[in-house]
Design an enzyme around this catalytic site. Structure first.
Site, short mmCIF file in Angstrom:
data_model
loop_
_atom_site.label_atom_id
_atom_site.label_comp_id
_atom_site.label_asym_id
_atom_site.label_seq_id
_atom_site.Cartn_x
_atom_site.Cartn_y
_atom_site.Cartn_z
N VAL A 270 -0.51 -23.69 -119.21
CA VAL A 270 -0.52 -23.01 -117.91
C VAL A 270 0.91 -22.75 -117.45
O VAL A 270 1.76 -23.63 -117.51
CB VAL A 270 -1.26 -23.88 -116.87
CG1 VAL A 270 -1.17 -23.28 -115.48
CG2 VAL A 270 -2.71 -24.08 -117.28
N CYS A 271 1.15 -21.53 -116.97
CA CYS A 271 2.43 -21.15 -116.39
C CYS A 271 2.20 -21.00 -114.88
O CYS A 271 1.65 -20.02 -114.42
CB CYS A 271 2.91 -19.84 -117.00
SG CYS A 271 4.47 -19.26 -116.30
#
Length: 158
Positions: free
Chosen positions: A93-94
C-alpha cells in the site's frame, strides 16, 4: 532492545483492539505452527465502506511490523495484483500515513480505518499502479466495474 518496545506496544494494541474495534474489521496476530503468537505479523480484514463500490468486499490485508515499530510504520500488504491506483502489483500500500505522514502515535485501528477510507478515495497524483490509475482517471465506469468485481472476489467469510 527496540524489539521489546515494538512487541510491548503491539501487545497493548492487541488488548485495545480486542476490547474495541470497528464493526466488520478483523486484526489478529499470526499464529506460528507451534501455536505461539507472532505479534510482528497481523492478518486483517477490511470491510468495504457502505455506499461505495467497495461495499460487500472484505479485503485481506497483512501488517508486517519491524523491530523499530512504532518509530517506523508497518508494511501494509494486500494480495498480489490487488486492484487500486495506490497499491503496487506486489500488494504493498502507498499511503501517506505509512510514509512521510507516519507518527508513532498512529494505532493499528487508525491504520485500518485509514486504509478503508483510502480504498474509495484514491490519490491519482501518487499512483503505485499506473494502469489502474489511468483507468480511474479516464474511464470511471470501467474502473467502477473492476472494483465491484474485486468486491465479489472477497466475500465475507465469517
Amino acid at each position: 532492545m527496540s524489539g521489546g518496545i515494538a512487541r510491548s506496544r503491539l501487545a497493548e494494541e492487541r488488548k485495545t483492539w480486542r476490547k474495541n474495534h470497528p464493526h466488520g474489521f478483523v486484526a489478529k496476530p499470526e499464529i506460528k505452527p507451534d501455536g505461539s503468537v507472532n505479534l510482528m505479523v497481523w492478518h486483517c480484514i477490511i470491510p468495504g465502506k457502505i455506499g461505495t463500490d467497495w461495499e460487500g468486499g472484505y479485503y485481506p490485508l497483512t501488517l508486517i511490523f519491524c523491530e523499530d515499530y512504532p518509530s517506523r510504520p508497518p508494511t501494509c500488504k494486500f494480495p498480489n495484483g490487488f486492484f487500486h491506483p495506490n497499491v503496487y502489483a506486489s500488494g504493498n500500500v502507498c499511503l501517506s500515513i505509512l510514509n512521510a505522514g507516519w507518527r508513532p502515535s498512529i494505532t493499528v485501528k487508525q491504520i485500518l480505518v485509514g486504509i478503508q477510507d483510502f480504498l474509495d478515495q484514491p490519490n491519482p497524483s501518487s499512483p503505485a499502479n499506473q494502469d489502474v490509475c489511468q483507468l480511474y482517471v479516464q474511464n470511471s465506469n470501467e474502473y467502477q466495474k473492476r472494483v465491484q468485481q474485486q468486491a465479489r472476489k472477497y466475500p465475507q467469510t465469517l
